[in-house]
Design an enzyme around this catalytic site. Sequence first.
Site, PDB file in Angstrom:
ATOM      1  N   HIS A   1       0.758  -1.420   0.020  1.00 40.03           N
ATOM      2  CA  HIS A   1       0.126  -0.268  -0.265  1.00 40.03           C
ATOM      3  C   HIS A   1       0.978   1.602   0.146  1.00 40.03           C
ATOM      4  CE1 HIS A   1      -3.692  -2.175   1.488  1.00 40.03           C
ATOM      5  NE2 HIS A   1      -3.363  -3.184   0.774  1.00 40.03           N
TER       6      HIS A   1
ATOM      7  N   GLU B   1       0.467   3.778   1.597  1.00 34.15           N
ATOM      8  CA  GLU B   1       1.348   3.485   2.823  1.00 34.15           C
ATOM      9  C   GLU B   1       2.854   3.240   2.597  1.00 34.15           C
ATOM     10  OE1 GLU B   1      -1.986   3.371   2.329  1.00 34.15           O
ATOM     11  OE2 GLU B   1      -3.254   3.639   4.652  1.00 34.15           O
TER      12      GLU B   1
ATOM     13  N   CYS C   1      -5.938   2.165   6.230  1.00 31.07           N
ATOM     14  CA  CYS C   1      -6.802   0.323   6.208  1.00 31.07           C
ATOM     15  C   CYS C   1      -5.983  -0.292   7.256  1.00 31.07           C
ATOM     16  CB  CYS C   1      -6.913  -0.919   4.996  1.00 31.07           C
ATOM     17  SG  CYS C   1      -4.667  -1.176   5.576  1.00 31.07           S
TER      18      CYS C   1
ATOM     19  N   CYS D   1      -2.272  -0.398   7.645  1.00 25.60           N
ATOM     20  CA  CYS D   1      -1.360   0.674   7.687  1.00 25.60           C
ATOM     21  C   CYS D   1      -1.536   1.996   9.241  1.00 25.60           C
ATOM     22  CB  CYS D   1      -1.480   1.370   6.244  1.00 25.60           C
ATOM     23  SG  CYS D   1      -1.112   0.233   4.926  1.00 25.60           S
TER      24      CYS D   1
END
Length: 175
Positions: free
Chosen positions: A66, A68, A96, A99
């Site tokens: 992701h 992040e 999410c 993260c």
Amino acid sequence: MSLLYPLRTPADADEFDRRAMELALKEARSAGARGEVPVGAIVVREGRVLGRAGNAVEQQRDATAHAEMLALSQAFAAAGEKRLEGAELFVTLEPCIQCAGALLHARIARLIYGAADPKFGGVASLARVLEIPGLNHRVAVRSGVLAAESADLLQAFFRALRRGSGGLPASPPDG
């Protein structure tokens, strides 16, 4: 090119957040042009960008790639530290659960995000990971910064995907 570059710091904190989120949106657009879900993130500390990334799940064939997570990894390397105390993470979509947990481990001081994520949001929408009682770290949160732009980018991506064109065009829309 080193990621340690200054982000022009206006006197107005809201304007700083908008400018930083514009950089995250640039990363999101780039991810979308590569066929990734268009989410972008940057890590800033003391007015310097330490890490920046867009989603790379498809490219890396890694569900944890992701924006992040990738931006945090770059920031750790740039700072030469295992914690990013005092740093801020700007991301176009609510993090999410994975993260959000990473933000706690990284000791991020502040999270600023654009659009809410009702399906996977780990900060406010689906779960409230950053508010779990007993945590030894707290992350300040600001939501809704350039939320419409972030949501529009995601909606355009998924419309294009449903039409079979595979993502966003390489050139970002005006604005």
